[in-house]
Design a protein around this motif. Sequence first.
Motif: not given
Length: 281
Positions: A45-55, A74-81, A225-233
């Motif tokens: 899930d590109p929106l799933a958060q965890s405690s592993d921050q800035l790895l 990686l997941v966010r980049l794949l969905h953000g394209g 000004l594009g997609l909302n912040a919750s959408t990977p882009d």
Amino acid sequence: MTTIAVAGRWSRRRLARKPLAIAAWAVLALYVVVILAGPLVVSGDPLAQSSDQLLPAFSPGHLLGTDDLGRDQLVRLLHGGQPLLLVSVASTALAAVLGSALGMIAGFFGRVPDTVVMRSMDIVLAFPLVLVAILMVAVLGGGAVNMIIAITVSQIPYFARLARNLTLRERTHDYVRSARALGVSGGTVLRREILPNLTGSLLVQATSTLAIAAGLASALSYLGLGLNASTPDWGYMVKAGQEFMFSNPGLVLQPGLLITVFAVACNFAGDDLGDALGSRK
């Protein structure tokens, strides 16, 4: 001898550019496959958060690391394209269809249609591309549909000018005059006789415009000004990661490099398509 020498130099330049052209088409094909199929292969899930921050990249379980909220990069980049590809292709296709139609009408019928269409295009061209897109999105609001509309409007004049100039050339040819002498309507002549002869040049323009559309889409997302912040882009990912540019530069460099490579590949592919079709942009 002079003609042979010129032909030889052209052939050497063509061969020298061929590897770049092949690489450009391969990169574009890879982008399409990875962007469309990547999220199906790499689960997450590109929106799933965890405690592993800035790895950093190559961390266990996170090949390209994580962002400041612990989301897998990686997941966010794949969905953000996907938004970038959708907005770029859709806006380029719409601009090509609408701009070409307007330009052909202006070039073929002339007089009032020509004056109205081309003066309207001049008004749009009086402003920078980014400014036109920003103004349109500011009026319409964010979202993928409004981004497509904004980028389409900013790109229409380039297709209109090209189609008009090519139509002015084509309408003087004998096959157009013969069709008109036989009583064929202007719309039919444009659709059946002139349009097929413009397709090559318009395709070249569309390929290069795809790079501009991708840049505009990324710029709008970067400016918020594009997609909302919750959408990977990719554009928004560059903005969100710039705060950590020195501590974790991959958050900026990864999406930024993907945008740059896509735009460069589109330009090289457009040049190669122009050479293959014997047309100029």
